[in-house]
Design an enzyme around this catalytic site. Sequence first.
Site, mmCIF file in Angstrom:
data_model
loop_
_atom_site.group_PDB
_atom_site.id
_atom_site.type_symbol
_atom_site.label_atom_id
_atom_site.label_comp_id
_atom_site.label_asym_id
_atom_site.label_seq_id
_atom_site.Cartn_x
_atom_site.Cartn_y
_atom_site.Cartn_z
ATOM 1 N N TYR A 142 0.855 -1.190 0.000
ATOM 2 C CA TYR A 142 0.000 0.000 0.000
ATOM 3 C C TYR A 142 0.888 1.235 0.000
ATOM 4 O O TYR A 142 1.859 1.312 0.744
ATOM 5 C CB TYR A 142 -0.890 0.009 1.241
ATOM 6 C CG TYR A 142 -1.798 1.230 1.337
ATOM 7 C CD1 TYR A 142 -2.848 1.422 0.427
ATOM 8 C CD2 TYR A 142 -1.614 2.187 2.333
ATOM 9 C CE1 TYR A 142 -3.681 2.533 0.520
ATOM 10 C CE2 TYR A 142 -2.445 3.294 2.436
ATOM 11 C CZ TYR A 142 -3.475 3.462 1.520
ATOM 12 O OH TYR A 142 -4.297 4.561 1.618
ATOM 13 N N ASP A 237 9.354 3.093 0.224
ATOM 14 C CA ASP A 237 8.259 3.731 0.939
ATOM 15 C C ASP A 237 8.431 3.366 2.415
ATOM 16 O O ASP A 237 8.061 2.274 2.847
ATOM 17 C CB ASP A 237 6.912 3.251 0.397
ATOM 18 C CG ASP A 237 5.738 3.920 1.112
ATOM 19 O OD1 ASP A 237 5.973 4.596 2.135
ATOM 20 O OD2 ASP A 237 4.596 3.747 0.653
ATOM 21 N N LYS A 265 3.603 9.001 9.054
ATOM 22 C CA LYS A 265 3.426 8.359 10.357
ATOM 23 C C LYS A 265 4.424 8.866 11.425
ATOM 24 O O LYS A 265 4.245 9.973 11.909
ATOM 25 C CB LYS A 265 3.409 6.842 10.188
ATOM 26 C CG LYS A 265 2.215 6.464 9.270
ATOM 27 C CD LYS A 265 1.900 5.022 9.077
ATOM 28 C CE LYS A 265 0.610 4.905 8.284
ATOM 29 N NZ LYS A 265 0.633 4.074 7.115
HETATM 30 C C1 LIG Z 1 0.031 4.611 5.708
HETATM 31 C C2 LIG Z 1 0.864 4.410 4.500
HETATM 32 C C3 LIG Z 1 0.837 5.311 3.427
HETATM 33 C C4 LIG Z 1 -0.143 6.440 3.363
HETATM 34 O O1 LIG Z 1 0.061 7.397 4.344
HETATM 35 P P1 LIG Z 1 -1.165 8.378 4.745
HETATM 36 O O2 LIG Z 1 -0.525 9.309 5.726
HETATM 37 O O3 LIG Z 1 -2.211 7.490 5.337
HETATM 38 O O4 LIG Z 1 -1.606 9.047 3.510
HETATM 39 C C5 LIG Z 1 1.749 5.130 2.409
HETATM 40 N N1 LIG Z 1 2.621 4.115 2.426
HETATM 41 C C6 LIG Z 1 2.662 3.217 3.431
HETATM 42 C C7 LIG Z 1 3.694 2.138 3.406
HETATM 43 C C8 LIG Z 1 1.771 3.329 4.488
HETATM 44 O O5 LIG Z 1 1.784 2.400 5.461
#
Ligand SMILES: *Cc1c(COP(=O)(O)O)cnc(C)c1O
Length: 429
Positions: A142, A237, A265
């Site tokens: 994701y 990511d 995060k």
């Molecule tokens: C949570 C998440 C996102 C998206 O971040 P948001 O702040 O919710 O937009 C992107 N990449 C990874 C790996 C994530 O866990």
Amino acid sequence: MTRSQKIYEEAVNYIPGGVNSPVRAFGSIGSTPRMIARAEGAYLYDEDENRYIDYIGSWGPMILGHANREVLEAVFDAAAKGLSFGAATAIEVEMAKLICERIPAVEMIRMVNSGTEAVMSAIRVARGYTGREKIIKFTGCYHGHSDGLLVKAGSGAMTAGQPDSAGVTAGCTKDTLTATYNDLDSVESLFAQFPEEIACVIVEPVAANMGVVPPKEGFLEGLRYLCTRYHAVLIFDEVITGFRLCFGGASEYFGVRPDLITYGKIIGGGMPVGAYGGKREIMKLVAPVGPVYQAGTLSGNPVAMAAGITQLRILRDHPEYYTSLNEKSEQFFRKLQMLAQTDGNCQVNHIGSLGSLFFTDAQVTDYESAKRSDTDRYARYCNFMLDHGIYLAPAQFEAMFVSMVHTQEQLDETIDVAADFLYSDKGEA
Ligand SMILES: *Cc1c(COP(=O)(O)O)cnc(C)c1O
């Protein structure tokens, strides 16, 4: 009816599904959300004054536990000076410098407001840099909810992606190719097919959005090799892994240097912050110095920066916090693993303070194997844990997050409750 249920009944009239992000819904465990009123340390308290040991930690940011005093004070102080200026500030420079000084792969960085924005922007820069249009992502990873990334399976690794959501046009995802996590051959064959068209490979260095799936030995190194060989940009990511596995995140932990990194995060300390950064040569393409446009009215917001930088400074200055977090998490997940082995129909995947209990008898190494989990049994497990004061993600395919303030007693209590469940519910083998 509980207060949570009453609030939820009202919520669904005004907010789709009663929640502002689908992961907060309890539909997949056949229940309704516990409305959270406050949190402190490792505990969440709901509107009915039920107390839970929390294993979500706001999906990662609360690595220092909830309502950390120092972070809160920094937020109060910053707020007193004004909530937003829409102009450059010193604290943004301090934040950028702190990260660039400590993360070798990051030479320049741009703040945004979420992980979604960070990833969307990083991909735009990778395309601007290479002049290429296609990207490779992994099934089950994701990367936020931007159009081009809402692609999961498609119809096999060799075909262009099918949108995963209504409202996403085929045009938006036609350049998104999907490969299989932990399978370098699937990546290599895409490169062989489109040797001069792939702008970047984006990967969660530890997959944590199909449940936790660590990279196999050599997988990340192999991606580095393929990207270098085909002149594509490698993007880690690190929205979850950044500042989580260790201060330097996955790039430090695995010793693999990507070209760009995205954050979210933890970087915001609980406030809405994201960031993307990497090689100077690439980041120099971002407006206003370069031709890749990316902007944000509230980006680098002073209150958000105050929370983020305070949390990052604490983490940077206390490497021993990571040592003890990783040690206690290792023991905790090992104990869970022993229970799983006795049960015979579940698996524990874990790395550092991230882990998942999958209700399947086969090893989980990618999305296909994760999907074999018995989600009905997970639903019973999750409800049982909630009823016994343990707050887990209300869905099988999410991570458990252990924080630096979880105590041995809290972790042991969690193991005891999990054991009670596994002894009492044998699943339907
Ligand atoms: C949570 C998440 C996102 C998206 O971040 P948001 O702040 O919710 O937009 C992107 N990449 C990874 C790996 C994530 O866990």
